[in-house]
Motif scaffolding. Structure first.
Motif, PDB file in Angstrom:
ATOM      1  N   PRO A 160       0.823  -1.214   0.000  1.00  0.00           N
ATOM      2  CA  PRO A 160       0.000   0.000   0.000  1.00  0.00           C
ATOM      3  C   PRO A 160       0.850   1.253   0.000  1.00  0.00           C
ATOM      4  O   PRO A 160       1.969   1.287   0.523  1.00  0.00           O
ATOM      5  CB  PRO A 160      -0.795  -0.135   1.303  1.00  0.00           C
ATOM      6  N   GLU A 161       0.310   2.305  -0.586  1.00  0.00           N
ATOM      7  CA  GLU A 161       1.086   3.525  -0.837  1.00  0.00           C
ATOM      8  C   GLU A 161       1.725   4.083   0.428  1.00  0.00           C
ATOM      9  O   GLU A 161       2.854   4.570   0.389  1.00  0.00           O
ATOM     10  CB  GLU A 161       0.171   4.584  -1.472  1.00  0.00           C
ATOM     11  N   PHE A 162       1.022   4.014   1.543  1.00  0.00           N
ATOM     12  CA  PHE A 162       1.552   4.603   2.768  1.00  0.00           C
ATOM     13  C   PHE A 162       2.025   3.534   3.755  1.00  0.00           C
ATOM     14  O   PHE A 162       2.090   3.784   4.956  1.00  0.00           O
ATOM     15  CB  PHE A 162       0.489   5.493   3.422  1.00  0.00           C
ATOM     16  N   ALA A 163       2.357   2.354   3.241  1.00  0.00           N
ATOM     17  CA  ALA A 163       2.798   1.277   4.123  1.00  0.00           C
ATOM     18  C   ALA A 163       4.168   1.582   4.706  1.00  0.00           C
ATOM     19  O   ALA A 163       5.042   2.151   4.037  1.00  0.00           O
ATOM     20  CB  ALA A 163       2.841  -0.034   3.353  1.00  0.00           C
ATOM     21  N   LEU A 208       8.873  -9.315  -7.136  1.00  0.00           N
ATOM     22  CA  LEU A 208       9.480  -7.983  -7.017  1.00  0.00           C
ATOM     23  C   LEU A 208       8.442  -7.071  -6.378  1.00  0.00           C
ATOM     24  O   LEU A 208       7.380  -6.819  -6.956  1.00  0.00           O
ATOM     25  CB  LEU A 208       9.901  -7.461  -8.391  1.00  0.00           C
ATOM     26  N   VAL A 209       8.728  -6.624  -5.165  1.00  0.00           N
ATOM     27  CA  VAL A 209       7.776  -5.833  -4.388  1.00  0.00           C
ATOM     28  C   VAL A 209       8.083  -4.360  -4.571  1.00  0.00           C
ATOM     29  O   VAL A 209       9.165  -3.887  -4.191  1.00  0.00           O
ATOM     30  CB  VAL A 209       7.832  -6.218  -2.891  1.00  0.00           C
ATOM     31  N   ARG A 210       7.143  -3.639  -5.159  1.00  0.00           N
ATOM     32  CA  ARG A 210       7.296  -2.192  -5.378  1.00  0.00           C
ATOM     33  C   ARG A 210       6.654  -1.422  -4.225  1.00  0.00           C
ATOM     34  O   ARG A 210       5.720  -1.887  -3.582  1.00  0.00           O
ATOM     35  CB  ARG A 210       6.608  -1.775  -6.679  1.00  0.00           C
ATOM     36  N   GLY A 211       7.155  -0.225  -3.986  1.00  0.00           N
ATOM     37  CA  GLY A 211       6.527   0.683  -3.039  1.00  0.00           C
ATOM     38  C   GLY A 211       6.913   0.465  -1.589  1.00  0.00           C
ATOM     39  O   GLY A 211       6.332   1.088  -0.697  1.00  0.00           O
ATOM     40  N   ALA A 212       7.887  -0.405  -1.328  1.00  0.00           N
ATOM     41  CA  ALA A 212       8.327  -0.605   0.056  1.00  0.00           C
ATOM     42  C   ALA A 212       9.134   0.609   0.509  1.00  0.00           C
ATOM     43  O   ALA A 212       9.772   1.281  -0.307  1.00  0.00           O
ATOM     44  CB  ALA A 212       9.166  -1.875   0.165  1.00  0.00           C
ATOM     45  N   PRO A 213       9.127   0.925   1.805  1.00  0.00           N
ATOM     46  CA  PRO A 213       9.882   2.077   2.292  1.00  0.00           C
ATOM     47  C   PRO A 213      11.377   1.914   2.029  1.00  0.00           C
ATOM     48  O   PRO A 213      11.966   0.879   2.333  1.00  0.00           O
ATOM     49  CB  PRO A 213       9.584   2.094   3.798  1.00  0.00           C
ATOM     50  N   GLY A 214      11.998   2.909   1.403  1.00  0.00           N
ATOM     51  CA  GLY A 214      13.434   2.885   1.144  1.00  0.00           C
ATOM     52  C   GLY A 214      13.815   2.361  -0.218  1.00  0.00           C
ATOM     53  O   GLY A 214      14.822   2.772  -0.788  1.00  0.00           O
ATOM     54  N   LEU A 254       2.951  -8.211   4.493  1.00  0.00           N
ATOM     55  CA  LEU A 254       2.870  -8.799   3.156  1.00  0.00           C
ATOM     56  C   LEU A 254       3.704 -10.076   3.078  1.00  0.00           C
ATOM     57  O   LEU A 254       3.250 -11.102   2.548  1.00  0.00           O
ATOM     58  CB  LEU A 254       3.338  -7.782   2.120  1.00  0.00           C
ATOM     59  N   VAL A 255       4.927 -10.025   3.606  1.00  0.00           N
ATOM     60  CA  VAL A 255       5.788 -11.211   3.590  1.00  0.00           C
ATOM     61  C   VAL A 255       5.151 -12.336   4.396  1.00  0.00           C
ATOM     62  O   VAL A 255       5.140 -13.496   3.979  1.00  0.00           O
ATOM     63  CB  VAL A 255       7.188 -10.858   4.128  1.00  0.00           C
ATOM     64  N   GLY A 256       4.588 -12.011   5.566  1.00  0.00           N
ATOM     65  CA  GLY A 256       3.930 -13.021   6.378  1.00  0.00           C
ATOM     66  C   GLY A 256       2.801 -13.707   5.639  1.00  0.00           C
ATOM     67  O   GLY A 256       2.623 -14.934   5.735  1.00  0.00           O
ATOM     68  N   ASP A 257       2.035 -12.934   4.883  1.00  0.00           N
ATOM     69  CA  ASP A 257       0.942 -13.528   4.107  1.00  0.00           C
ATOM     70  C   ASP A 257       1.464 -14.582   3.122  1.00  0.00           C
ATOM     71  O   ASP A 257       0.859 -15.652   2.961  1.00  0.00           O
ATOM     72  CB  ASP A 257       0.187 -12.439   3.338  1.00  0.00           C
ATOM     73  N   TRP A 258       2.594 -14.290   2.455  1.00  0.00           N
ATOM     74  CA  TRP A 258       3.115 -15.210   1.453  1.00  0.00           C
ATOM     75  C   TRP A 258       3.806 -16.421   2.076  1.00  0.00           C
ATOM     76  O   TRP A 258       3.995 -17.443   1.399  1.00  0.00           O
ATOM     77  CB  TRP A 258       4.062 -14.477   0.499  1.00  0.00           C
TER      78      TRP A 258
END
Length: 461
Positions: A88-91, A119-125, A99-103
Motif C-alpha cells: 500500500p502507498e503509505f505502508a 518484485l515488491v514495489r513501493g516498500a519504504p526505502g 505482506l511477507v507473512g501472508d506469502w
C-alpha cells in the motif's frame, strides 16, 4: 519416462514433509537502495539461475513406483516465475512485514518448478525481492549461496566475494574424496566409517559453528536423540494454523559491536548471538507468564564443503543438532558461559551426521510414517535457529545495491518458530518467522533480541 530423474531420498523427505499448515519452503527477503529494473532482474535470473541450475526448470512428478522424480517442465517460461507486487502507498516497515507473512503461508504450484520471485514495489526505502524456494531443491545454505551468486560487487575494481568464508581453509575429508554410500547405509554401519581421521570441519555458516565430527558411534548419538524428552509446554509449542507472520530488524546491527562484546566477554560472535537469542526467548516467555525453562533449538549444520562450488544438481546435504538454550539463567554473563559450554559439547558430537542419515532414510519411507517420526522429533524442540554469513563487501543485483537480507528455512515437525541471523557488509539482521497461533507478535522477539544485545554490550569484562 524419458528425461526423468529420480529425486534423491533426502530431497524427497522434505517434499513429503509438507502439510498445508507447515510448508517446506525457504523464504528470503532482499531489500534494495531504490528501484530494481524488472527486465535486468529477469535477465539475471534467466542467465545465472535457470540456465546454470537445471532444478529451476524442472517440476516434480510421481515415478513408476510412486517415488518423486524430476522432469523438465513442458513449455517452461522463467518469466512466469517472476511477478510484481505492490505494498500500500503509505505502508511502513510493518506493512512490508505483513505482506511477507501472508506469502509465508501460500504454497508453491506443484505443477510447475517449485520456486517463485516477487518484485515488491513501493516498500519504504526501495524495492524488495521476495524469493520462495522449496526445500526439496536444496538446503538453506546452498540456496543462500545460489541467491548470492546472482549478485555483483558494487565496486567493479574488487574481486567478487559472494561468500563469507572462515579464515582457515576448508579441506575436504577422506570421505569427501571418494564416492559415498547412501546416508542410511553410512548410519547403519555406525558413524565411525563416515567419521575417520581427517573428518571435514564444518565452517561457521550455521549457528553450531565449527563442528568437528569425531569418534563417537552414531548408534549412541541416535539413541540419545530418541530418549531426549519433549520440550516443556509453552506458548512456543502447540498446534499450527494456516496463518504465518514475520518480522525483522528495521535497523541492522553493526557486526563490530557484536565482535566487541565477544572480545570483552571471552566468546565468539556466534556465542554472543546465541546468548542474545536465548535472552530474547526468556524475555518473551516472561511477558507471557510462561515458565522460564530451557528449550531446544533445532540448528541446521552444513555438511557440504564451502571451498567448492554448489553442484548443478543442488540437493540437500546437511544435518541438525538439538541445542539446549539456557533460558532459565537470568544473568547474561552466566547465560553466555553456559551457551559456550553447551556449544563446546556439540562440537564433539556426531549428531549432525546421524540426523542427516535419518533424513535420508525417511525419504525412502511412506509419507505417513515419515511425518510420524518427524513429528516425534519435533516435540523435542521449540524453534529452528539459523545463522548464515553473507558477503563482507556491498553487492548489487540487476544494478541495484543490496541493502540487507533475511531468510528462513522451514520449521519441520510442527515447530512454529524460526529465528534467522544473516550478516552482510559488516551488519547483522535478525529475522523471526512464526505461526500466528504460536508467536503472533514476532516483532516483540526482534525487539527483545536487540535489548539483549544492548545488555551484553554494557557488561564489564
Amino acid at each position: 519416462m524419458a528425461g526423468r530423474e529420480r529425486m534423491a531420498s533426502m530431497d524427497a523427505a522434505w517434499l513429503q514433509m509438507e502439510e498445508p499448515a507447515n510448508l517446506m519452503m525457504i523464504t528470503a527477503v532482499l531489500w534494495f537502495d531504490g528501484a530494481v529494473d524488472l527486465e535486468r532482474l529477469r535477465a539475471v535470473v534467466r542467465e545465472r539461475l535457470v540456465e546454470r541450475y537445471p532444478r529451476f526448470r524442472q517440476r516434480v512428478v510421481p515415478g513408476p513406483l510412486g517415488g518423486p522424480h524430476w522432469e523438465d517442465a513442458p513449455d517452461f517460461d522463467p518469466d512466469e516465475h517472476l511477478s510484481t507486487l505492490r505494498v500500500p502507498e503509505f505502508a511502513d516497515h510493518a506493512g512490508l512485514e505483513a505482506l511477507v507473512g501472508d506469502w509465508l503461508g501460500v504454497p508453491l504450484d506443484r505443477s510447475r518448478p517449485l520456486w517463485h520471485f516477487h518484485l515488491v514495489r513501493g516498500a519504504p526505502g526501495g524495492d524488495v525481492v521476495l524469493a520462495r524456494l522449496h526445500h526439496c531443491i536444496a538446503d538453506g545454505i546452498a540456496l543462500a549461496r545460489v541467491l548470492l551468486s546472482l549478485t555483483d560487487p558494487v565496486d567493479a575494481g574488487t574481486v567478487p566475494e559472494t561468500w563469507d568464508e572462515s579464515p582457515e581453509a576448508v579441506m575436504p575429508s577422506e570421505v569427501e574424496r571418494r564416492p559415498q554410500a547412501p546416508g542410511w547405509l553410512r548410519m547403519a554401519r555406525g558413524a565411525r566409517s563416515a567419521l575417520r581421521k581427517g573428518a571435514e570441519m564444518v565452517r561457521e555458516p550455521i549457528l553450531a559453528g565449527d563442528l568437528v565430527r569425531e569418534g563417537a558411534k552414531g548408534a549412541a548419538a541416535l539413541g540419545k536423540l530418541l530418549v531426549l524428552p519433549p520440550d516443556p509446554r509453552s506458548p512456543l509449542r502447540g498446534p499450527l494454523g494456516p496463518r504465518k507472520v514475520a518480522a525483522w530488524s528495521s535497523e541492522p546491527i553493526e557486526l563490530e559491536r557484536v565482535k566487541a562484546a565477544g572480545r570483552a566477554l571471552g566468546g565468539t560472535v556466534n556465542d554472543v548471538l546465541l546468548t542474545a537469542v536465548t535472552g530474547a526467548l526468556r524475555r518473551y516467555l516472561g511477558s507471557r507468564e510462561a515458565p522460564l525453562e530451557d528449550v531446544h533449538a533445532l540448528v541446521p549444520v552444513n555438511l557440504r564443503p564451502l571451498d567448492v562450488p554448489v553442484p548443478r544438481e543442488l540437493g540437500n546435504r546437511f544435518g541438525v543438532v538439538f541445542l539446549r538454550l539456557p533460558v532459565h539463567l537470568a544473568e547474561p554473563r552466566r547465560r553466555l558461559r553456559e551457551v559456550m559450554k553447551r556449544m563446546e559439547h556439540l562440537k564433539r558430537s556426531p549428531e549432525a551426521v546421524v540426523t542427516s542419515g535419518v533424513l535420508e532414510l525417511l525419504g525412502r519411507t511412506p509419507a505417513a510414517l515419515e511425518r510420524a517420526v518427524v513429528d516425534v522429533m519435533g516435540t523435542k524442540a521449540s524453534l529452528v535457529a539459523t545463522n548464515v554469513p553473507g558477503p563482507r563487501q556491498p553487492v548489487s543485483l540487476a544494478g541495484s545495491r543490496l541493502q540487507g537480507l533475511t531468510f528462513w528455512v522451514p520449521q519441520a515437525g510442527h515447530v512454529g518458530l524460526g529465528v534467522s541471523l544473516f550478516s552482510y557488509s559488516g551488519q547483522v539482521t535478525v529475522g523471526v518467522a512464526s505461526d500466528a497461533s504460536r508467536v503472533p507478535d514476532p516483532g516483540a522477539l526482534v525487539a527483545a533480541f536487540h535489548a539483549e544485545l544492548d545488555a551484553l554490550a554494557t557488561l564489564a569484562p
